[in-house]
Design an enzyme around this catalytic site. Structure first.
Site, PDB file in Angstrom:
ATOM      1  N   HIS A  37      -8.425   3.861  10.601  1.00  0.00           N
ATOM      2  CA  HIS A  37      -8.262   5.393  10.149  1.00  0.00           C
ATOM      3  C   HIS A  37      -8.287   5.158   8.837  1.00  0.00           C
ATOM      4  O   HIS A  37      -7.717   4.764   8.241  1.00  0.00           O
ATOM      5  CB  HIS A  37      -6.705   5.747  11.121  1.00  0.00           C
ATOM      6  CG  HIS A  37      -6.879   7.201  11.431  1.00  0.00           C
ATOM      7  ND1 HIS A  37      -6.854   8.123  10.046  1.00  0.00           N
ATOM      8  CD2 HIS A  37      -7.034   8.118  12.206  1.00  0.00           C
ATOM      9  CE1 HIS A  37      -6.761   9.412  10.611  1.00  0.00           C
ATOM     10  NE2 HIS A  37      -6.894   9.459  11.710  1.00  0.00           N
ATOM     11  N   GLY A  96       3.142  15.026  -9.434  1.00  0.00           N
ATOM     12  CA  GLY A  96       3.267  13.616  -9.392  1.00  0.00           C
ATOM     13  C   GLY A  96       2.226  13.191 -10.565  1.00  0.00           C
ATOM     14  O   GLY A  96       1.228  13.751 -10.847  1.00  0.00           O
ATOM     15  N   GLY A 127       0.874   4.557  -2.432  1.00  0.00           N
ATOM     16  CA  GLY A 127      -0.322   5.151  -2.560  1.00  0.00           C
ATOM     17  C   GLY A 127      -0.187   6.496  -2.922  1.00  0.00           C
ATOM     18  O   GLY A 127       0.403   7.040  -3.845  1.00  0.00           O
ATOM     19  N   HIS A 154       0.650   5.121  -6.604  1.00  0.00           N
ATOM     20  CA  HIS A 154       1.757   4.336  -6.501  1.00  0.00           C
ATOM     21  C   HIS A 154       1.100   3.075  -5.935  1.00  0.00           C
ATOM     22  O   HIS A 154       0.535   2.829  -5.055  1.00  0.00           O
ATOM     23  CB  HIS A 154       2.921   5.074  -5.557  1.00  0.00           C
ATOM     24  CG  HIS A 154       4.241   4.071  -5.576  1.00  0.00           C
ATOM     25  ND1 HIS A 154       4.342   2.971  -4.943  1.00  0.00           N
ATOM     26  CD2 HIS A 154       5.289   4.482  -6.136  1.00  0.00           C
ATOM     27  CE1 HIS A 154       5.404   2.409  -5.100  1.00  0.00           C
ATOM     28  NE2 HIS A 154       6.178   3.152  -5.948  1.00  0.00           N
ATOM     29  N   PRO A 155       1.755   2.040  -6.769  1.00  0.00           N
ATOM     30  CA  PRO A 155       1.131   0.817  -6.426  1.00  0.00           C
ATOM     31  C   PRO A 155       1.149  -0.084  -4.724  1.00  0.00           C
ATOM     32  O   PRO A 155       0.466  -0.702  -4.365  1.00  0.00           O
ATOM     33  CB  PRO A 155       1.903  -0.274  -7.349  1.00  0.00           C
ATOM     34  CG  PRO A 155       2.852   0.344  -7.810  1.00  0.00           C
ATOM     35  CD  PRO A 155       2.558   1.836  -7.888  1.00  0.00           C
TER      36      PRO A 155
END
Length: 303
Positions: A80, A161, A170, A166-167
């Site tokens: 997905h 944000g 995500g 974000h590592p």
């Protein structure tokens, strides 16, 4: 005021992780748990719960805390499309709530999660801040792997944000929408190109049914393919019309529909409408259904 929340998380292969996340959400006062559906091939779980705006705000906060513990997008694989550990968070008005209430909650949640967890948040559907951000497929296009470059473009700068993923978590799409049906149709072929052609024929973006989003997938575990769909307006494009159109398109490839699947919950009206179609009931009305008539009688008599 009751609002439904249906977050999709990028985990469908580790039941213990999903159970831990669900337990944390259930621990929030004011939340009523409704449903959970996990798919190993998609590596995705759909969670469904109900609550007041404040309860849902707290529920999404603990969802992110648990996702940060368990899910790392650097190692995630699944059929997905996805761009985050908590991939999408939609709010749906149910009782005493309006779409405006859901939009306000999406904005509140988006701002909070972005600040607390440093996750880029993009508003979509009714909460979208620009027309090109309404469609979830466009928001998620490029998936996690293409996210860093996408967020650097002016048209896809997140609403809240940092302009970088974000590592591990995500990014997330958070929004407000009407009820939709997640509906999958299985085909008796392992040729994914056929499923993709059928999906292209029926989805609105390719000239098919206007309220249908569809893609063709290979389901290795079952040795077959699937047309995976979101029916964003089941009144405009009902279940029976969708599946019959897929049968029609599949016939040209010598392929049959073997079964169908509903992911999560489905409005009762959608099933009754399809039942009336296949049974060819003359003069069908919803109040012909016993349970509907009982419910109406109880409501009118305040039972």
């Amino acid at each position: 005021m009751l609002i439904e929340c249906i977050p999709n998380i990028s985990e469908g292969r580790r039941p213990d992780v999903v159970t831990d996340i669900i337990a944390a959400i259930k621990g929030i006062a004011g939340i009523s748990w409704l449903d959970q559906s996990s798919d190993a091939d998609h590596n995705r779980s759909v969670l469904t719960f109900l609550g007041t705006p404040d309860a849902l705000f707290q529920g999404i906060d603990v969802l992110y805390a648990k996702a940060a513990e368990h899910i790392d997008m650097m190692h995630h694989q699944g059929e997905h499309p996805r761009m985050g550990a908590v991939d999408v968070v939609p709010f749906v008005p149910i009782s005493g709530a309006t779409m405006a209430d859901c939009i306000a909650l999406a904005q509140r949640v988006g701002a909070h999660i972005a600040e607390k967890y440093s996750v880029p948040m993009t508003l979509y559907e009714e909460a979208a801040s620009a027309p090109h951000r309404r469609n979830l497929a466009q928001v998620r296009k490029g998936e996690f792997e293409g996210l860093a470059a996408k967020l650097q473009t002016p048209e896809w700068k997140p609403d809240y944000g940092p302009a970088h993923p974000h590592p591990h978590l995500g990014a997330t799409a958070v929004g407000a929408r009407e009820a939709l049906i997640a509906y999958n149709v299985y085909l008796d072929t392992a040729d994914v190109a056929i499923a993709q052609e059928i999906a292209k024929a029926i989805r609105g973006s390719s000239g098919g049914l206007s309220a249908v989003k569809a893609m063709g997938l290979l389901i290795e575990e079952r040795g077959c393919t699937q047309v995976s769909m979101n029916l964003v307006n089941y009144r405009k494009n009902p279940l029976y019309r969708v599946v019959e159109m897929i049968r029609f398109e599949a016939a040209r490839w010598g392929v049959r529909v073997t079964s169908t699947e509903i992911v999560g919950l489905v409005p009762q009206d959608a099933l009754l409408e399809s039942a009336a179609y296949y049974l060819q009931i003359e003069g069908y009305r919803a109040d012909m259904v016993l349970e509907n008539r009982v419910r109406d009688a109880q409501s009118s008599n305040n039972v």
